[in-house]
Motif scaffolding. Structure first.
Motif, mmCIF file in Angstrom:
data_model
loop_
_atom_site.group_PDB
_atom_site.id
_atom_site.type_symbol
_atom_site.label_atom_id
_atom_site.label_comp_id
_atom_site.label_asym_id
_atom_site.label_seq_id
_atom_site.Cartn_x
_atom_site.Cartn_y
_atom_site.Cartn_z
ATOM 1 N N LEU A 29 -66.220 25.867 -10.382
ATOM 2 C CA LEU A 29 -67.015 26.298 -11.528
ATOM 3 C C LEU A 29 -66.355 25.916 -12.840
ATOM 4 C CD1 LEU A 29 -68.266 29.862 -10.542
ATOM 5 C CD2 LEU A 29 -69.591 27.763 -10.713
ATOM 6 N N GLY A 30 -65.060 26.208 -12.926
ATOM 7 C CA GLY A 30 -64.332 25.943 -14.169
ATOM 8 C C GLY A 30 -64.264 24.461 -14.479
ATOM 9 N N VAL A 31 -63.871 23.680 -13.473
ATOM 10 C CA VAL A 31 -63.743 22.246 -13.704
ATOM 11 C C VAL A 31 -65.106 21.634 -13.992
ATOM 12 C CG1 VAL A 31 -63.050 20.064 -12.703
ATOM 13 C CG2 VAL A 31 -61.721 22.097 -12.238
ATOM 14 N N ILE A 63 -61.859 27.351 -17.831
ATOM 15 C CA ILE A 63 -62.640 26.308 -18.506
ATOM 16 C C ILE A 63 -61.849 25.748 -19.676
ATOM 17 C CG2 ILE A 63 -64.706 25.835 -19.866
ATOM 18 C CD1 ILE A 63 -66.176 27.888 -18.199
ATOM 19 N N VAL A 64 -61.232 26.658 -20.445
ATOM 20 C CA VAL A 64 -60.462 26.199 -21.595
ATOM 21 C C VAL A 64 -59.299 25.319 -21.145
ATOM 22 C CG1 VAL A 64 -58.941 26.937 -23.454
ATOM 23 C CG2 VAL A 64 -61.097 28.112 -23.098
ATOM 24 N N ALA A 65 -58.580 25.773 -20.119
ATOM 25 C CA ALA A 65 -57.439 24.988 -19.635
ATOM 26 C C ALA A 65 -57.895 23.628 -19.106
ATOM 27 C CB ALA A 65 -56.697 25.755 -18.543
ATOM 28 N N ILE A 117 -55.314 20.515 -14.816
ATOM 29 C CA ILE A 117 -56.331 21.413 -14.279
ATOM 30 C C ILE A 117 -55.715 22.335 -13.218
ATOM 31 C CG2 ILE A 117 -58.430 21.502 -12.880
ATOM 32 C CD1 ILE A 117 -59.345 18.975 -14.315
ATOM 33 N N LEU A 118 -54.865 21.765 -12.386
ATOM 34 C CA LEU A 118 -54.226 22.574 -11.346
ATOM 35 C C LEU A 118 -53.339 23.644 -11.961
ATOM 36 C CD1 LEU A 118 -53.334 19.927 -8.634
ATOM 37 C CD2 LEU A 118 -55.088 21.702 -8.541
ATOM 38 N N ASN A 154 -67.737 30.312 -27.872
ATOM 39 C CA ASN A 154 -67.929 31.594 -27.209
ATOM 40 C C ASN A 154 -67.201 31.695 -25.888
ATOM 41 O OD1 ASN A 154 -69.567 33.364 -28.878
ATOM 42 N ND2 ASN A 154 -70.940 31.600 -28.896
ATOM 43 N N ILE A 155 -67.020 30.575 -25.217
ATOM 44 C CA ILE A 155 -66.203 30.596 -23.998
ATOM 45 C C ILE A 155 -64.792 31.039 -24.357
ATOM 46 C CG2 ILE A 155 -65.105 29.155 -22.253
ATOM 47 C CD1 ILE A 155 -67.647 27.596 -22.047
ATOM 48 N N PHE A 156 -64.317 30.511 -25.440
ATOM 49 C CA PHE A 156 -62.984 30.890 -25.879
ATOM 50 C C PHE A 156 -62.933 32.377 -26.182
ATOM 51 C CE2 PHE A 156 -58.843 29.849 -27.163
ATOM 52 C CZ PHE A 156 -58.536 30.554 -28.306
#
Lengths: 212, 252, 290
Positions: free
Chosen positions: C88-90, C158-160, C199-200, C112-114
């Protein structure tokens, strides 16, 4: 569009100055030699000095041109100016050389006393006119002016050839007269030719083609 | 004279309201090197990117007009840009090899096209690296990271990568700006070799380079094609005063 | 004249020294406080560390009590949260960075995600309770817990991921496009491989956060006395923070020591996960620096 003095301009201006000096010098040298032919005076020492000076200045112009090419990789009009300056300097040096040749003839043939003065006066008048017009073209870069020189060159050519033909048919002249006049006439004709070459170079400098 | 490799008609590019390329009509001859010169912001890179539809990737870019590749308009609606980019390759100003091995960089393009057999890839990789004058320097280092190569080698690798998909035209956007004089000289030599088999278009802000390598030169100013002609003629007697003033350094 | 110049110079040097001392002092306080805390906990909990602490279930008898169910629960939660969060995040990050048009809507979403990552975690607990436990009838199961935690750490993830994607230079994408790659080929073959270590790292950090949060887990699981090994995602569960909390609330002094031991186990687990994240990040930086 701003225009500012480029480093190349310093070199180009220096070269142009030398060319103008050569023009003055060439004019003096040729006039002096023609005067000597007319009056029979002994100006050959002076003419010889001036001719050597002209040769020296030609070497200077050539050296400067090569330096500018090596340092600045000039293109377009700059490149054409440099190439033409080399050629024009050469032509001006030749003018000096022919002037020197004229006084040499006078030397050989007793101060020119035996030369056909009326003919030479007529021819040298035309040649001087041509030379002065050529120098004017160089000073003003006016290519239109240069066109007049074509006709004048033709006139000088026909004068010269006409005289040579006449020589063969004319039994009244002495060998000294004939030889000295013929030689001087030939040098004058070459002076006219180089005046024409200078005008051609001006055309190339301005338009990029030699066709006037 | 054979048909030009690329021909543009009334080509214009807008970025929003900025009219970056104005009504350019240009013919790029096959198997020749064409240089595009001009001051910063004159639109030369934008024009170059029209030839492989890379402007499509810029958000507010709009292209109008016709670009013919071998007589066919690449901006027609049914044309697939990725297909065009295989036939018209590009090398960028800053060498951008992928952080993979030298081999994988060169094999990237062929893999995209579905070529996965090791023997075929080996042969393509070798041929491309040879054509880019890089094979001898990397043949023992094929599995090393491409990032470890020098700037000039990286750029030649990018050229090899572009050659690996067997393009017809190679576009180069200031390929030597980030390189030292020796690396630049190698690439200029390479360009001349490449022109035998490919058509090369190079954008450069270095006029001497344009004068050295190209057969034809196009001068652009403020989005317009000011003059276009044989390089020897442009640099000896340009017809346009703007061209004259630019190449003699009187402005720009 | 000279006296004034030296006056200014000495004042500048003095200011510098004072500020430096303040910085050192504040850093020192933080380090000292942390050290004291750790030493205190370690000394309290050390006598209770044993193999059976990890293998026994919880019990009323402090000598028998263990972390077994909590440990399994935490590991289950961490693994499931990671598994849900990763795609989902990636996926979201890839869509937002690579595909979404660069307009105001996209910027609004990104902002807004942030902000979501700053929402108090208990709210996620309540959301999870209402949505997963009740509405979707998943009950107070591991999967409900994992889904709730996934929601909690998703913004962070998501941010990362987006940060990792951003570090891939634009030039590489252009290089790939110029070779005739489609957008998906560019993402799959150029962007993702380079962004993957980042990402990992983000995933591991998300998972470690999932282990540490108590509030949402309390809301979801509520069950504080688990004496079985969870065998399926639909089983009830408990996690380390809850077990620690449970022990601390008991009056017996012995349980305080057990709680401290539990904290040590939790810290060790967190440290191990962070170490993995750091290792991944270092490997990533080494490749880029080449």
């Amino acid at each position: 569009m701003s225009s500012y003095a480029r480093p190349l301009d310093v070199g180009l201006n220096a070269m142009a100055e030398v060319l103008l000096e050569m023009v003055d010098l060439a004019e003096r040298t040729v006039s002096a030699s023609i005067e000597a032919a007319a009056e029979g005076g002994k100006l050959d020492a002076q003419v010889r000095i001036w001719s050597t000076e002209l040769q020296g200045k030609y070497d200077d112009v050539e050296d400067k041109a090569v330096e500018l090419i090596a340092r600045y990789q000039p293109v377009a009009s700059d490149l054409r100016v440099i190439k033409s300056s080399m050629k024009i300097a050469y032509d001006l040096a030749r003018l000096g050389r022919y002037a020197y040749d004229i006084v040499q003839v006078l030397d050989l043939v007793n101060g020119g006393k035996a030369a056909d003065k009326p003919f030479l006066e007529k021819m040298s008048k035309k040649v001087l006119e041509m030379m002065r017009l050529s120098f004017e073209t160089l000073r003003t870069r006016d290519v239109q002016m240069a066109r007049k020189l074509i006709e004048m060159d033709n006139e000088v050519d026909s004068l010269y050839r006409g005289y040579l033909k006449g020589l063969i048919d004319n039994p009244n002249l002495t060998a000294a007269e004939a030889v000295s006049t013929a030689l001087i006439a030939r040098h004058l004709e070459r002076i006219a030719d180089h005046a024409w070459y200078i005008a051609e170079s001006v055309s190339y400098m301005v338009t990029g083609t030699y066709i006037v | 004279m054979s048909e030009p490799a690329i021909e543009t008609k009334a080509l214009s590019v807008w970025f929003g309201r900025n009219h970056a390329v104005r009504n350019v009509a240009l013919e790029i001859q096959t198997n020749q090197i064409t240089a595009i010169i001009g001051p910063s912001g004159c639109g030369k890179s934008t024009l170059l990117r029209c030839f492989n539809r890379m402007n499509d990737l810029i958000p507010n870019a709009r292209v109008e007009g016709v670009v013919l590749l071998n007589g066919e308009n690449i901006y027609q609606l049914d044309v697939d840009p990725t297909e065009i980019r295989r036939r018209v390759g590009m090398v960028f100003q800053k060498p951008n090899p992928f952080p993979k091995s030298v081999y994988e960089n060169a094999a990237f393009g062929p893999r995209l096209n579905g070529i996965n057999s090791e023997s075929e890839l080996d042969s393509i990789v070798r041929k491309s690296l040879e054509a880019a004058a890089l094979w001898d320097e990397v043949k023992d280092r094929l599995n090393d990271s491409a990032i470890g190569l020098s700037g000039g080698q990286q750029q030649r690798l990018c050229i090899a990568r572009a050659l690996a998909v067997d393009p017809q035209v190679i576009l180069m956007d200031e390929p030597c700006s980030a390189l030292d004089p020796q690396a630049t000289a190698k690439i200029e030599q390479l360009m001349t070799e490449l022109a035998k088999d490919y058509t090369v278009v190079v954008v450069t802000h270095n006029m001497q380079q344009a004068a050295r390598v190209s057969n034809s030169t196009a001068f652009m100013y403020l989005g317009e094609l000011v003059e276009y002609g044989p390089t020897a003629q442009i640099f000896e007697s340009p017809k346009n005063e703007l061209t004259e003033n630019y190449i003699t350094g009187r402005f720009g | 004249m000279k006296a004034r110049k030296t006056g200014r110079k000495t004042r500048r040097r003095l200011t510098g020294t004072i500020l430096l001392s303040l910085f050192v002092l504040s850093t020192g306080i933080a380090i000292i406080a942390l050290t004291v805390l750790i030493i205190d906990t370690a000394s309290d909990g050390a006598p209770w560390l044993s193999w059976h602490l990890l293998t026994n279930f919880s019990s009323r008898d402090p000598k028998q009590a263990g972390l077994r169910s909590a440990l399994f629960g935490s590991i289950w939660i961490a693994a499931l949260t990671g598994a849900i969060c990763f795609p989902l995040g990636v996926g979201s990050a890839i869509y937002l960075h690579e595909y979404a048009p660069k307009n105001r809507l996209t910027s609004f979403i990104n902002l807004n995600i942030f902000n979501l990552s700053g929402v108090p975690s208990i709210l996620y607990g309540l959301l999870g309770l209402g949505l997963f436990v009740d509405l979707l009838a998943l009950g107070r199961s591991i999967i409900a817990g994992a889904l709730t935690m996934a929601l909690l750490v998703l913004p962070m993830m998501i941010v990362a991921s987006r940060e990792a994607l951003v570090t891939v230079p634009e030039g590489r994408r252009f290089g790939a496009y110029a070779l005739g790659a489609s957008q998906w080929q560019v993402v799959r073959r150029v962007v993702l491989p380079e962004a993957l270590p980042g990402i990992l790292t983000g995933t591991v950090l998300a998972m470690s956060r999932a282990i540490g949060e108590a509030a949402p887990m309390i809301a979801i699981s509520a069950l504080l006395y688990v004496t079985f090994d969870p065998t399926s995602p639909l089983d009830r569960f408990t996690v380390l923070p809850i077990q620690i909390f449970n022990w601390i609330s008991r009056p017996q002094a012995a349980f305080a020591g057990l709680a401290a031991a539990g904290i040590i186990v939790l810290l060790v687990l967190l440290l191990a996960m962070n170490a993995v994240a750091i290792l991944l990040r270092d490997r990533y930086q080494k490749r880029v620096r080449e």
